[in-house]
Structure formats: structure tokens, C-alpha cells
Design a protein around this motif. Structure first.
Motif, PDB file in Angstrom:
ATOM      1  N   CYS A 194       9.087   6.399   7.657  1.00 11.27           N
ATOM      2  CA  CYS A 194      10.366   6.427   6.956  1.00 11.27           C
ATOM      3  C   CYS A 194      10.758   7.825   6.504  1.00 11.27           C
ATOM      4  N   CYS A 196       8.700   9.430   4.001  1.00 13.80           N
ATOM      5  CA  CYS A 196       7.922   9.716   2.801  1.00 13.80           C
ATOM      6  C   CYS A 196       6.696  10.567   3.175  1.00 13.80           C
ATOM      7  N   ARG A 202       3.858  10.497  -4.372  1.00 12.51           N
ATOM      8  CA  ARG A 202       4.705  10.389  -3.190  1.00 12.51           C
ATOM      9  C   ARG A 202       6.035  11.103  -3.347  1.00 12.51           C
ATOM     10  N   CYS A 225      11.373   9.105   0.487  1.00  9.55           N
ATOM     11  CA  CYS A 225      12.557   9.192   1.323  1.00  9.55           C
ATOM     12  C   CYS A 225      13.679   8.406   0.630  1.00  9.55           C
ATOM     13  N   CYS A 269      13.001   4.506   0.385  1.00  9.84           N
ATOM     14  CA  CYS A 269      11.923   4.120  -0.523  1.00  9.84           C
ATOM     15  C   CYS A 269      12.263   4.420  -1.982  1.00  9.84           C
TER      16      CYS A 269
HETATM   17 ZN   LIG Z   1       9.862   6.154   2.610  1.00 10.78          ZN
END
Ligand SMILES: [Zn+2]
Lengths: 119, 332
Positions: free
Chosen positions: A36, A38, A95, A98, A101
Motif C-alpha cells: 500500500c 506504508c 509506521r 500511506c 492506512c
Molecule cells: Zn498503508
């Protein structure tokens, strides 16, 4: 890079042992990129409990932010994963999220087993 | 006899057979020793452990032949703790019967099972049965139940590994062989044992997208919190096998989901009845902690003498706790 990850796993383990004054084991530390978009760090921890994390939250956050920075990762979201219905912490995650997310995870408790320390 | 974990692929079997032949060549003592290998067969029934390889019947037949040529028994493990009821449906019965008849045709020596109904089906297909440790045989009454089915062997619940009185009583009253797990290091009287096996049984057979192995993670954390649990877990050291000779017939090494190099190491230690260094390196389940703990095998010398007469009333004893303080160190 290889030596840095090896050294960092060791260092984060020592950090927790010193902080809590008992054995805490970091069985694995992964630096990852997701499909994605991340990127982040995932740490598998044994012997840590939610109480410990709450008491030392600030120090733990500082340490993880510093760790993320050393990999050029923005610590947008820092969380722990617990065993369902218990206070055993088994993962610690940092993290850089993105856009997708971000919408899914930026909550205090995005999933019953996840507790955000920073979001 | 030694029962050796086989991950399931032919390459691994060849390595195991080579290892056994090597032993027979260099040591006279092993020429008379007999061996068997066991492997998981995770059809729809599942097994009690992670199974890494699903063989076809054709592949299995070749492996059974190869083992037999080398004078090694071949056992197939179908020991799910839960089958979800399908075994008692007409379709289920005929499917299981079909599997058993195939295994019989192939020449498999025995099947490890934990469900009494499956044992009856296997027997009626002419197969020898080893009662799996997952049947949790921890008393004479349970052992008699299975012995009356004329099984080939009963694998004792590892929770009684250090209850010599119970093992003796079973030995005196059954006519089948007794098998004992030597290096399984699950928690003593684990309160999660059956739930963990149930989870594995379904996860193996049905590809359940489980989020987590709760039981595994819990098990590890319990041992980090209370390290005496590691010493209390009922493993048998290679040096202590002699205390079980005459009581049990087959020493079963646990660990069919581990790499072949690990299996070789553990097999060597138990055949030589000797291990120097960290005992954690021989213990199956959970292996994760071998990187964190050093369990000094020498410091456990003689502990078996205490366990032989110990009444297992732990709150009044503390032997294992004190032993853990001495023998178990955190690795640097
Ligand atoms: Zn993500």
C-alpha cells in the motif's frame, strides 16, 4: 544496513531490560515496506505487558521515534499489539502511514488487539 | 526403539536413513536397535502440529518402500484433536475408510490416531494403530481403554513423563507397547493443551486465516515471566533415557515441523545419550526461547532421581524453582 539492524535489535532489547529491570526479549525486529505504501518497523517482544507500556509510555515513544528516524521513517503511528483479552504485548510497531492506512488506523484502538501510543 | 520425526519429503527421509545407517556402521550397539519414522498426513482430517508438506499417495508409497528396504518402520500421523463431526457422517466415514485402505495398500506400518472411532475404522482396515499423545493418556484407566482395542502402541501424555509410578502401573497392566515423548517441552499440565491442538487441527485442515496463534504467544510469555516453567516441562534428557528402559518401549523424538539439520542434531544427542551445552537446543516447542536461555544440561545431572520420587505437590516443594535458578541463565 545489515549490521545496523542487528545492532538496533540488540539495543532496543537492552533498552527495555534497563527500563523495566527484568528480562524482556526482542525475538525479531523487521524493517518493512507494504504494497500500500506504508513503511515501518515491527518488533516482536516477549515478556512485556500493557502496564509496563503505560508507565513508561513517554520513554518508549522517544526511543521508538529515535529508532524510526535513524531509518528515515516518519513515526506517524506507534502502537502495540496485545493477545486478545489479555495484557500480554507481543508486537510493537512504528509506521509511516500511506493515505489509505491513515484513515484506517489513526484511532486510539483501531482494532481490538491494537492500542495506539501515538496517532 | 527410536521413533524419529520426518518432515515428509523424500530428501529428508534419505538424510534420516543415512544418519541411522551411519550409526549402525560405527556402533555395534545400534545394530540391534530398531527405528521408525513418523510423518504428518494432513488430508481433511488434519494433525496436531503444523504440517509443512502434503504428500501424494504415490510419493508416500515410494517413501514407505525406501524405509522398509532399510528396515525402518513407517508411521503416518493423522491425530487431529477435533474433526468437527464430519467423521461420523456417511460421506466422512467412506472417505476415511478410503484413506485407510490406501494406507494399508501402500504398506504403512501404523497410523497414529487420537479418536477412538478412527482407531476402530483403522483396525477394521487392517492397520496397526499407535494411540497419539493427543489422546492424553495419563492414567491406567485411559490406557486400558485403548489396550482393549488391541493397538500397537500407546504414546503417553507427556504430562506424566516424570510420574514414574503411573507409568509403572500402566506398563504392568497393558500388553501393547508404550511410547514416550523425550524432547517435547510443553508446559507441565498445560491448561491450553487441548485448545491449542484443536486450533492446529482446524487451521491445518481448512486453511483458516487465523490472526494469531494466541496459545503459542501466551506459552512463551508465561515462560519469560516464570522461568521455572521451563525446567518443570516434562522433557527427558538424553542422559536420562536409561531410567525409562524397561518401562517404555519406544523413545519418540518430537519435532517434525523443524528443519532436518535440527532433527539430525537431536537424533544424535538421544542416540548417544549425551549432550553438552544448552539443553534448549534439543527441546521442541517452543524453540523460540533457545536464543534467549541457556539451560545447562550438566546442572540437571541427577535431577531425575528427585523427580522419580517426587509427589508433584509443587507448592510444598520448590525443587524445580531452585533448579531453574541454578541451571537456567539468560544468554548475552
Ligand atoms: Zn498503508
Amino acid at each position: 544496513m545489515k549490521n545496523k539492524i542487528l545492532k538496533d535489535r540488540d539495543e532496543i532489547e537492552k533498552f527495555f531490560i534497563k527500563l523495566l529491570g527484568r528480562e524482556i526479549f526482542i525475538s525479531e525486529m523487521d524493517v518493512f515496506a507494504s504494497r500500500c505504501g506504508c513503511v515501518g518497523i515491527m518488533i516482536s517482544v516477549r515478556g512485556l505487558f500493557i502496564d509496563d507500556v503505560e508507565i513508561f509510555k513517554e520513554k518508549i515513544l522517544n526511543k521508538l521515534e529515535e529508532l524510526a528516524k535513524s531509518y528515515n521513517i516518519n513515526a506517524d503511528w506507534i502502537f502495540v499489539r496485545v493477545l486478545p483479552g489479555s495484557d500480554d504485548v507481543i508486537n510493537i510497531g512504528v509506521r509511516e502511514l500511506c493515505d489509505v492506512c491513515k484513515g484506517e488506523y489513526k484511532f486510539k484502538k483501531p482494532r481490538p488487539d491494537l492500542i495506539s501510543l501515538k496517532f | 526403539m527410536f521413533s524419529i520425526p520426518h518432515p515428509g519429503n523424500f530428501e529428508s527421509l534419505k538424510i534420516i536413513v543415512d544418519e541411522i545407517n551411519k550409526f549402525k556402521k560405527i556402533n555395534k550397539k545400534f545394530r540391534k536397535e530398531s527405528f521408525e519414522v513418523y510423518m504428518g498426513f494432513p488430508e481433511f482430517i488434519g494433525t496436531g502440529r503444523a504440517t509443512l508438506y502434503k504428500p501424494s499417495f504415490e510419493d508416500l508409497a515410494k517413501q514407505v518402500n525406501y524405509a522398509k528396504k532399510n528396515n525402518i518402520r513407517f508411521e503416518v500421523v493423522i491425530n487431529a484433536s477435533c474433526i468437527g463431526g464430519i467423521h461420523l457422517t456417511p460421506k466422512g466415514i467412506s472417505y476415511i475408510n478410503w484413506i485407510f485402505s490406501q494406507l494399508k495398500n501402500i504398506g504403512v506400518d501404523s497410523v497414529a490416531l487420537s479418536d477412538p472411532y478412527l482407531v476402530d475404522l483403522a483396525k477394521s482396515n487392517g492397520l496397526d494403530v499407535n494411540v497419539s499423545c493427543i489422546a492424553l493418556v495419563d492414567s491406567l484407566d485411559k490406557a486400558m481403554f485403548w489396550d482393549e482395542k488391541e493397538v500397537y502402541a500407546i504414546t503417553l501424555d507427556s504430562s506424566i513423563n516424570r510420574h514414574f509410578d503411573i507409568i509403572e502401573e500402566i506398563k504392568e497392566n497393558v500388553s501393547c507397547r508404550l511410547k514416550i515423548l523425550v524432547n517435547e517441552a510443553c508446559l507441565y499440565k498445560c491448561p491450553m493443551r487441548i485448545q491449542h491442538f484443536n486450533f492446529f487441527s482446524h487451521a491445518n485442515a481448512q486453511n483458516i486465516p487465523a490472526l494469531d496463534d494466541y496459545y503459542y504467544n501466551k506459552c512463551i510469555n508465561l515462560r519469560v515471566k516464570k522461568k521455572e516453567l521451563i525446567v518443570k516441562s516434562p522433557f527427558i534428557r538424553p542422559e536420562d533415557l536409561k531410567h525409562y528402559k524397561g518401562l517404555v518401549d519406544i523413545f519418540k523424538i518430537s519435532g517434525r515441523s523443524h528443519p532436518i539439520g535440527w532433527i539430525k542434531r537431536v537424533l544424535n544427542a538421544y542416540l548417544n545419550e549425551k549432550w553438552e551445552g544448552n539443553l534448549m537446543e534439543l527441546l521442541d516447542c517452543p524453540r523460540e526461547l533457545e536464543h534467549f536461555y541457556y539451560l545447562d544440561n550438566r546442572a540437571l545431572d541427577g535431577a531425575v532421581e528427585h523427580w522419580k520420587s517426587c509427589n508433584k505437590l509443587c507448592s510444598k516443594c520448590n525443587f524445580c524453582k531452585e533448579l531453574a535458578e541454578n541451571a537456567l541463565k539468560v544468554k548475552n
